[in-house]
Design a protein around this motif. Structure first.
Motif, PDB file in Angstrom:
ATOM      1  N   MET A 182       0.859  -1.179   0.000  1.00  0.00           N
ATOM      2  CA  MET A 182       0.000   0.000   0.000  1.00  0.00           C
ATOM      3  C   MET A 182       0.900   1.235   0.000  1.00  0.00           C
ATOM      4  N   ILE A 183       0.504   2.207  -0.812  1.00  0.00           N
ATOM      5  CA  ILE A 183       1.148   3.519  -0.742  1.00  0.00           C
ATOM      6  C   ILE A 183       0.136   4.425  -0.050  1.00  0.00           C
ATOM      7  N   GLU A 184       0.342   4.640   1.233  1.00  0.00           N
ATOM      8  CA  GLU A 184      -0.641   5.416   2.000  1.00  0.00           C
ATOM      9  C   GLU A 184       0.010   6.322   3.036  1.00  0.00           C
ATOM     10  N   ILE A 185       1.333   6.358   3.013  1.00  0.00           N
ATOM     11  CA  ILE A 185       2.078   7.307   3.835  1.00  0.00           C
ATOM     12  C   ILE A 185       2.849   8.185   2.853  1.00  0.00           C
ATOM     13  N   GLY A 205      -3.571   3.861  -1.094  1.00  0.00           N
ATOM     14  CA  GLY A 205      -4.633   4.006  -0.092  1.00  0.00           C
ATOM     15  C   GLY A 205      -4.851   5.483   0.173  1.00  0.00           C
ATOM     16  N   THR A 206      -5.780   6.047  -0.587  1.00  0.00           N
ATOM     17  CA  THR A 206      -5.946   7.502  -0.499  1.00  0.00           C
ATOM     18  C   THR A 206      -6.540   7.942   0.842  1.00  0.00           C
ATOM     19  N   ASN A 207      -7.287   7.051   1.510  1.00  0.00           N
ATOM     20  CA  ASN A 207      -7.880   7.460   2.793  1.00  0.00           C
ATOM     21  C   ASN A 207      -6.786   7.886   3.764  1.00  0.00           C
ATOM     22  N   VAL A 254      -5.822   2.165  -7.184  1.00  0.00           N
ATOM     23  CA  VAL A 254      -6.213   2.988  -6.031  1.00  0.00           C
ATOM     24  C   VAL A 254      -7.325   2.224  -5.324  1.00  0.00           C
ATOM     25  N   CYS A 255      -7.192   2.048  -3.998  1.00  0.00           N
ATOM     26  CA  CYS A 255      -8.214   1.302  -3.260  1.00  0.00           C
ATOM     27  C   CYS A 255      -8.850   2.131  -2.152  1.00  0.00           C
ATOM     28  N   GLY A 256      -8.518   3.422  -2.058  1.00  0.00           N
ATOM     29  CA  GLY A 256      -9.188   4.292  -1.091  1.00  0.00           C
ATOM     30  C   GLY A 256     -10.539   4.756  -1.635  1.00  0.00           C
ATOM     31  N   GLU A 257     -11.252   5.523  -0.828  1.00  0.00           N
ATOM     32  CA  GLU A 257     -12.602   5.988  -1.202  1.00  0.00           C
ATOM     33  C   GLU A 257     -12.613   6.748  -2.531  1.00  0.00           C
ATOM     34  N   PHE A 276      -9.127   0.415 -10.479  1.00  0.00           N
ATOM     35  CA  PHE A 276      -9.824   1.059  -9.375  1.00  0.00           C
ATOM     36  C   PHE A 276     -10.428  -0.027  -8.479  1.00  0.00           C
ATOM     37  N   SER A 277     -10.257   0.086  -7.170  1.00  0.00           N
ATOM     38  CA  SER A 277     -10.888  -0.874  -6.265  1.00  0.00           C
ATOM     39  C   SER A 277     -11.767  -0.139  -5.276  1.00  0.00           C
ATOM     40  N   MET A 278     -13.011  -0.611  -5.133  1.00  0.00           N
ATOM     41  CA  MET A 278     -14.008   0.177  -4.386  1.00  0.00           C
ATOM     42  C   MET A 278     -15.081  -0.728  -3.789  1.00  0.00           C
ATOM     43  N   HIS A 279     -15.922  -0.130  -2.964  1.00  0.00           N
ATOM     44  CA  HIS A 279     -17.070  -0.867  -2.446  1.00  0.00           C
ATOM     45  C   HIS A 279     -17.898  -1.370  -3.632  1.00  0.00           C
ATOM     46  N   PRO A 280     -18.356  -2.629  -3.584  1.00  0.00           N
ATOM     47  CA  PRO A 280     -19.087  -3.181  -4.727  1.00  0.00           C
ATOM     48  C   PRO A 280     -20.253  -2.307  -5.184  1.00  0.00           C
ATOM     49  N   SER A 281     -20.888  -1.600  -4.264  1.00  0.00           N
ATOM     50  CA  SER A 281     -22.061  -0.790  -4.633  1.00  0.00           C
ATOM     51  C   SER A 281     -21.695   0.367  -5.569  1.00  0.00           C
ATOM     52  N   GLN A 282     -20.418   0.704  -5.706  1.00  0.00           N
ATOM     53  CA  GLN A 282     -20.006   1.836  -6.550  1.00  0.00           C
ATOM     54  C   GLN A 282     -19.571   1.416  -7.951  1.00  0.00           C
ATOM     55  N   ILE A 283     -19.379   0.109  -8.139  1.00  0.00           N
ATOM     56  CA  ILE A 283     -18.709  -0.344  -9.365  1.00  0.00           C
ATOM     57  C   ILE A 283     -19.460   0.053 -10.641  1.00  0.00           C
ATOM     58  N   LEU A 284     -20.764  -0.146 -10.655  1.00  0.00           N
ATOM     59  CA  LEU A 284     -21.490   0.128 -11.900  1.00  0.00           C
ATOM     60  C   LEU A 284     -21.539   1.625 -12.205  1.00  0.00           C
ATOM     61  N   ALA A 285     -21.658   2.442 -11.180  1.00  0.00           N
ATOM     62  CA  ALA A 285     -21.674   3.893 -11.412  1.00  0.00           C
ATOM     63  C   ALA A 285     -20.324   4.367 -11.939  1.00  0.00           C
ATOM     64  N   VAL A 286     -19.242   3.825 -11.397  1.00  0.00           N
ATOM     65  CA  VAL A 286     -17.913   4.202 -11.897  1.00  0.00           C
ATOM     66  C   VAL A 286     -17.739   3.682 -13.326  1.00  0.00           C
ATOM     67  N   LYS A 287     -18.254   2.478 -13.586  1.00  0.00           N
ATOM     68  CA  LYS A 287     -18.151   1.940 -14.949  1.00  0.00           C
ATOM     69  C   LYS A 287     -18.855   2.854 -15.949  1.00  0.00           C
ATOM     70  N   GLN A 288     -20.013   3.367 -15.537  1.00  0.00           N
ATOM     71  CA  GLN A 288     -20.734   4.277 -16.429  1.00  0.00           C
ATOM     72  C   GLN A 288     -19.876   5.495 -16.770  1.00  0.00           C
TER      73      GLN A 288
END
Ligand code: PEP
Ligand code: MG
Length: 317
Positions: A182-185, A205-207, A254-257, A276-288
């Motif tokens: 992870m690159i988060e620091i 890890g952008t968070n 990127v796996c942060g929010e 891009f890695s994200m909560h499953p509920s976001q995948i289709l909207a990002v795909k669009q």
């Protein structure tokens, strides 16, 4: 809208100019794998293994229990890659809220994630053996959180070698893994070439990267208004990391929010991100968003955003 999006489930995520984009799921438990598949994820980009460790009154899961959990996640993804992150608990993500240790004055800067794992090598190798064993059942990528120092990297690699040797000595089956950090620091982002000497892939890890770059506690409501993904310093660290990986042909995601925020999709594409890695509920909207994007236009625009003193002014509304 939901129904319309669900039709995109089997549509490949390709931009208008033909750039292939990989959309992955973040999961917390093996039981989340069906939701990831249902959303059309091409794999798991982040399995936050700490959820196996939390809320258990301090009693940690043993090798067998962890192995079964990782194996269920791997089998649940039906041959798609699963990125398992070693445990990220510690002072700021307590194992058990009833036993919160208030002795840590700066928990986010304290003994967490890989620091916590390296402080107890036997416990760390228990997790590593479980992951290596699960790797015999599918494509496993091992991801290490919160690294900053070359010495931590070398200690981590030595523990992985030792875990593998322990399994060999016991005659236990294990599989190959790809190894990522992870690159988060900010220090990690600023010394990304060091990381690329050791790792097969990186995940930003952008968070935490935002938290540590801006000195904003991500859990503190009173400064939440200053937690700004579009701060020029944050964008520069993300962009420089992507550039360094591209120059060496290394995989980066990127796996942060930020990765699941549709308002950020075009900027990240323009900066060169293709995973891009994200909560499953976001995948289709990002795909669009991906399907509507043309990276030939986004790349020059992203460079102006990157050089701007006020990037938010240049973002689409
Ligand atoms: C991150 O820091 O961006 C990240 C993905 O890890 P976590 O949110 O679990 O700290
Ligand atoms: Mg993090």
């Amino acid at each position: 809208e939901r129904q319309r999006l669900s039709r995109l489930r089997h549509t490949p995520a390709v931009t208008m100019d033909g750039e292939k984009v990989e959309l992955l799921a973040n999961i917390e438990m093996p039981e989340d794998a069906p939701a990831a598949l249902a959303a059309g994820a091409l794999g798991v980009g982040l399995f936050r293994s700490e959820f196996l460790f939390m809320g258990r009154q301090g009693k940690l899961p043993g090798e067998e229990e962890q192995y079964q959990a990782y194996r269920r996640a791997v089998e649940g993804m039906q041959g798609l890659p699963v990125t398992i992150r070693t445990v990220d608990v510690g002072a700021d993500k307590p194992l058990d809220h009833t036993h919160r240790d208030d002795a840590h004055l700066n928990p986010a800067l304290g003994l967490r994630a890989i620091r916590w794992s390296l402080a107890d090598p036997a416990m760390f190798r228990t997790q590593l053996r479980a992951i290596l064993r699960a790797a015999a059942h599918g494509k496993v990528k091992l991801l290490i959180p919160m690294l900053a120092h070359g010495r931590e990297i070398r200690q981590t690699l030595a523990q992985i070698d030792l875990a593998r040797a322990e399994l060999d000595n016991l005659g236990m089956v294990h599989g190959p893994i790809q190894l990522g950090a992870m690159i988060e620091i900010p220090a990690a982002a600023l010394s990304v070439r060091l990381f690329l000497q050791y790792f097969d892939f990186l995940s930003i890890g952008t968070n935490d990267l935002i938290q540590y770059t801006l000195a904003i506690d991500r859990a503190d409501e009173s400064v939440a208004h200053l937690y700004d993904p579009l701060h020029p310093a944050v964008l520069k660290l993300v962009s420089d990391t992507l550039d360094a990986c591209r120059a060496l042909g290394k995989e980066v995601s990127v796996c942060g929010e930020m990765a699941g925020d549709v308002g950020m999709t075009r900027l990240l594409l323009g900066l060169g991100l293709r995973s891009f890695s994200m909560h499953p509920s976001q995948i289709l909207a990002v795909k669009q968003e991906v399907l509507r994007s043309d990276t030939r236009k986004l790349s020059p625009w992203a460079q102006t955003v990157l050089l701007s003193d006020d990037p938010s002014q240049l973002m689409p509304t």
